[in-house]
Design a protein around this motif. Structure first.
Motif, PDB file in Angstrom:
ATOM      1  N   ILE A 144      -4.342 -57.952 -85.189  1.00 46.83           N
ATOM      2  CA  ILE A 144      -4.784 -58.429 -83.875  1.00 46.83           C
ATOM      3  C   ILE A 144      -4.248 -59.842 -83.656  1.00 46.83           C
ATOM      4  O   ILE A 144      -4.740 -60.797 -84.275  1.00 46.83           O
ATOM      5  N   PRO A 145      -3.232 -60.022 -82.819  1.00 46.55           N
ATOM      6  CA  PRO A 145      -2.741 -61.368 -82.525  1.00 46.55           C
ATOM      7  C   PRO A 145      -3.596 -62.036 -81.437  1.00 46.55           C
ATOM      8  O   PRO A 145      -3.717 -61.516 -80.325  1.00 46.55           O
ATOM      9  N   TYR A 146      -4.182 -63.191 -81.769  1.00 42.97           N
ATOM     10  CA  TYR A 146      -5.029 -63.916 -80.829  1.00 42.97           C
ATOM     11  C   TYR A 146      -4.168 -64.742 -79.861  1.00 42.97           C
ATOM     12  O   TYR A 146      -2.959 -64.897 -80.038  1.00 42.97           O
ATOM     13  N   ARG A 147      -4.821 -65.318 -78.885  1.00 43.55           N
ATOM     14  CA  ARG A 147      -4.151 -66.139 -77.882  1.00 43.55           C
ATOM     15  C   ARG A 147      -3.320 -67.252 -78.533  1.00 43.55           C
ATOM     16  O   ARG A 147      -3.770 -67.915 -79.470  1.00 43.55           O
ATOM     17  N   ASN A 148      -2.085 -67.435 -78.053  1.00 40.00           N
ATOM     18  CA  ASN A 148      -1.182 -68.505 -78.487  1.00 40.00           C
ATOM     19  C   ASN A 148      -0.768 -68.415 -79.952  1.00 40.00           C
ATOM     20  O   ASN A 148      -0.248 -69.378 -80.509  1.00 40.00           O
ATOM     21  N   SER A 149      -0.982 -67.265 -80.596  1.00 38.98           N
ATOM     22  CA  SER A 149      -0.555 -67.127 -81.991  1.00 38.98           C
ATOM     23  C   SER A 149       0.947 -66.878 -82.054  1.00 38.98           C
ATOM     24  O   SER A 149       1.550 -66.342 -81.125  1.00 38.98           O
ATOM     25  N   HIS A 174       4.728 -46.086 -94.734  1.00 42.20           N
ATOM     26  CA  HIS A 174       4.366 -47.453 -94.349  1.00 42.20           C
ATOM     27  C   HIS A 174       3.962 -47.438 -92.879  1.00 42.20           C
ATOM     28  O   HIS A 174       4.754 -47.074 -92.004  1.00 42.20           O
ATOM     29  N   ALA A 175       2.726 -47.829 -92.591  1.00 35.18           N
ATOM     30  CA  ALA A 175       2.224 -47.772 -91.218  1.00 35.18           C
ATOM     31  C   ALA A 175       1.672 -49.126 -90.793  1.00 35.18           C
ATOM     32  O   ALA A 175       1.000 -49.814 -91.570  1.00 35.18           O
ATOM     33  N   GLU A 176       1.956 -49.495 -89.557  1.00 31.02           N
ATOM     34  CA  GLU A 176       1.394 -50.697 -88.957  1.00 31.02           C
ATOM     35  C   GLU A 176       0.798 -50.330 -87.600  1.00 31.02           C
ATOM     36  O   GLU A 176       1.399 -49.556 -86.851  1.00 31.02           O
ATOM     37  N   ILE A 177      -0.356 -50.885 -87.302  1.00 33.98           N
ATOM     38  CA  ILE A 177      -0.965 -50.734 -85.983  1.00 33.98           C
ATOM     39  C   ILE A 177      -1.170 -52.135 -85.422  1.00 33.98           C
ATOM     40  O   ILE A 177      -1.819 -52.976 -86.051  1.00 33.98           O
ATOM     41  N   VAL A 178      -0.616 -52.394 -84.250  1.00 34.25           N
ATOM     42  CA  VAL A 178      -0.682 -53.724 -83.635  1.00 34.25           C
ATOM     43  C   VAL A 178      -1.374 -53.607 -82.285  1.00 34.25           C
ATOM     44  O   VAL A 178      -0.985 -52.786 -81.439  1.00 34.25           O
ATOM     45  N   LEU A 179      -2.397 -54.431 -82.097  1.00 39.16           N
ATOM     46  CA  LEU A 179      -3.118 -54.458 -80.836  1.00 39.16           C
ATOM     47  C   LEU A 179      -2.508 -55.478 -79.888  1.00 39.16           C
ATOM     48  O   LEU A 179      -1.808 -56.400 -80.323  1.00 39.16           O
ATOM     49  N   ALA A 180      -2.814 -55.329 -78.611  1.00 39.07           N
ATOM     50  CA  ALA A 180      -2.320 -56.276 -77.605  1.00 39.07           C
ATOM     51  C   ALA A 180      -3.066 -57.597 -77.659  1.00 39.07           C
ATOM     52  O   ALA A 180      -2.661 -58.557 -77.011  1.00 39.07           O
ATOM     53  N   GLY A 181      -4.125 -57.652 -78.424  1.00 37.49           N
ATOM     54  CA  GLY A 181      -4.973 -58.839 -78.515  1.00 37.49           C
ATOM     55  C   GLY A 181      -6.431 -58.431 -78.517  1.00 37.49           C
ATOM     56  O   GLY A 181      -6.758 -57.264 -78.737  1.00 37.49           O
ATOM     57  N   ARG A 182      -7.288 -59.396 -78.260  1.00 39.67           N
ATOM     58  CA  ARG A 182      -8.728 -59.111 -78.219  1.00 39.67           C
ATOM     59  C   ARG A 182      -9.080 -58.565 -76.830  1.00 39.67           C
ATOM     60  O   ARG A 182      -9.599 -59.278 -75.971  1.00 39.67           O
ATOM     61  N   LYS A 183      -8.827 -57.304 -76.657  1.00 36.56           N
ATOM     62  CA  LYS A 183      -8.959 -56.673 -75.354  1.00 36.56           C
ATOM     63  C   LYS A 183     -10.358 -56.816 -74.771  1.00 36.56           C
ATOM     64  O   LYS A 183     -10.519 -56.970 -73.553  1.00 36.56           O
ATOM     65  N   HIS A 184     -11.362 -56.755 -75.625  1.00 35.51           N
ATOM     66  CA  HIS A 184     -12.746 -56.766 -75.146  1.00 35.51           C
ATOM     67  C   HIS A 184     -13.432 -58.105 -75.430  1.00 35.51           C
ATOM     68  O   HIS A 184     -14.657 -58.191 -75.436  1.00 35.51           O
ATOM     69  N   LEU A 229       1.536 -44.693 -79.213  1.00 35.93           N
ATOM     70  CA  LEU A 229       0.993 -45.622 -78.225  1.00 35.93           C
ATOM     71  C   LEU A 229      -0.371 -45.128 -77.777  1.00 35.93           C
ATOM     72  O   LEU A 229      -0.610 -43.916 -77.683  1.00 35.93           O
ATOM     73  N   GLY A 230      -1.268 -46.065 -77.491  1.00 34.31           N
ATOM     74  CA  GLY A 230      -2.590 -45.686 -77.015  1.00 34.31           C
ATOM     75  C   GLY A 230      -3.249 -46.803 -76.242  1.00 34.31           C
ATOM     76  O   GLY A 230      -2.789 -47.956 -76.257  1.00 34.31           O
ATOM     77  N   MET A 231      -4.347 -46.475 -75.597  1.00 36.55           N
ATOM     78  CA  MET A 231      -5.111 -47.466 -74.847  1.00 36.55           C
ATOM     79  C   MET A 231      -6.101 -48.195 -75.745  1.00 36.55           C
ATOM     80  O   MET A 231      -6.374 -49.374 -75.554  1.00 36.55           O
ATOM     81  N   GLU A 232      -6.665 -47.474 -76.721  1.00 45.04           N
ATOM     82  CA  GLU A 232      -7.662 -48.037 -77.626  1.00 45.04           C
ATOM     83  C   GLU A 232      -7.236 -47.763 -79.070  1.00 45.04           C
ATOM     84  O   GLU A 232      -6.386 -46.912 -79.339  1.00 45.04           O
ATOM     85  N   THR A 233      -7.898 -48.466 -79.992  1.00 48.01           N
ATOM     86  CA  THR A 233      -7.473 -48.412 -81.388  1.00 48.01           C
ATOM     87  C   THR A 233      -7.750 -47.065 -82.041  1.00 48.01           C
ATOM     88  O   THR A 233      -6.880 -46.495 -82.719  1.00 48.01           O
ATOM     89  N   GLU A 234      -8.941 -46.543 -81.886  1.00 45.01           N
ATOM     90  CA  GLU A 234      -9.340 -45.368 -82.656  1.00 45.01           C
ATOM     91  C   GLU A 234      -8.507 -44.129 -82.366  1.00 45.01           C
ATOM     92  O   GLU A 234      -8.152 -43.385 -83.298  1.00 45.01           O
TER      93      GLU A 234
END
Length: 315
Positions: free
Chosen positions: A147-152, A170-180, A281-286
């Motif tokens: 989870i990359p936070y603001r300005n990271s 080898h798997a990586e899951i990257v979020l758009a940030g702290r969505k909620h 690709l997805g809208m939410e993590t789970e």
């Protein structure tokens, strides 16, 4: 890899051009000093039917305690959790991880929680990962999401050195940030850079992929980028060609679900018969994690003949 070599590895990304604007030093501690130069080395070897963690070197804030054997599908498989003793990845952090599997060894490596790349006002953070798989070995590297936070600002380099008859998932899951978080924090980070390179043992590079995301410079909602989605999974499978063919034929490609549960999944062959790469690709993590889990289960079944245990239910 000695600690000295690993220390050099942790700093190898400092010359990346995308990091050039962020060369100022943090006010708290200079980049890469004590407490900010984490190093972790894991070595696995076959001992009879069981694989054991025979080599463990750690330097805070990265930590591993011991291998656990709780996988009901593969009870001889060591499961190792990489732990961070800090509150996440901070500005000025330089991390290096090395994992080696001796011939015939099998291992599952994950993290104890999501990797949080904290907000930054100076410098950046880097991570190098080196995986070496000898003949007939099998690795599942399935960390929790990043989870990359603001300005990271974050840059990572992963190198897979895999014998021709070994398998590395080898798997990586990257979020758009702290969505909620609060009113939402989507693609508010300054830089996310991640490259992955694959080769045979002591052989030439077979493939490389380099992802550089700078949301301020490119609209992430563009159709050719993320479109409407907020979560990306990148799954690299280095495996023998016959296994890759069977996995590709059964991979859960296409669209699934609707609303916030919708996902899109595609699979492509890696160059030089190295294996496969899968994007989800997805809208939410789970929902994305569920698709990655489907791929994991498929790979384990095709490579080892064993099943991935059902998710633990808290109810």
């Amino acid at each position: 890899m000695t600690a000295t070599v690993a220390a050099r590895s942790a700093f190898e990304l400092d010359g990346l051009p995308q990091l050039a604007p962020y060369q100022d030093q943090p006010r708290q501690l200079p980049a890469g000093t004590v407490g900010k130069d984490a190093y972790l080395r894991l070595g696995f070897a076959r001992r009879g039917r069981r694989t054991e963690l025979i080599d463990l070197h750690r330097r805070a804030p990265l930590l591993v305690q011991q291998a656990l054997y709780f996988d009901e599908g593969m009870p001889d498989l060591p499961c190792v959790f990489m732990i961070s003793t800090s509150g996440g990845i901070l500005q000025g952090d330089r991390y290096a991880v090395e994992v080696t599997l001796e011939p015939g060894a099998q291992a599952h490596v994950t993290t104890q929680a999501a990797t949080k790349i904290q907000q930054m006002d100076a410098n950046y953070a880097t991570m190098t990962q080196d995986f070496t798989l000898h003949e007939g070995s099998y690795l599942e590297f399935l960390p929790d999401p990043t989870i990359p936070y603001r300005n990271s600002r974050y840059a990572a380099r992963t190198r897979l050195r895999v014998a021709a008859d070994a398998t590395a998932l080898h798997a990586e899951i990257v979020l758009a940030g702290r969505k909620h978080h609060g009113g939402g924090e989507l693609f508010a980070y300054d830089l996310y850079s991640a490259s992955i390179h694959g080769s045979r043992l002591d052989g030439p590079e077979l493939f490389a992929e380099n992802l550089v995301v700078q949301p301020a410079s490119w609209p992430m909602a563009s159709p050719a980028v993320m479109g409407p989605f907020h979560v990306l999974a990148n799954v690299v499978l280095m495996t023998p060609p016959d296994v890759a063919t069977r996995v590709a034929a059964q991979a859960p490609v296409g669209y699934a679900g609707d609303g916030d549960g919708r996902t899109a999944c595609g699979v492509s062959a890696l160059p030089n018969d190295a294996g496969l790469i899968v994007k989800v690709l997805g809208m939410e993590t789970e929902p994305v994690r569920a698709r990655v889990r489907d791929i994991w289960a498929l790979v384990r079944r095709e490579v080892t003949g064993h099943e991935v245990p059902a998710n633990f239910s808290w109810r």
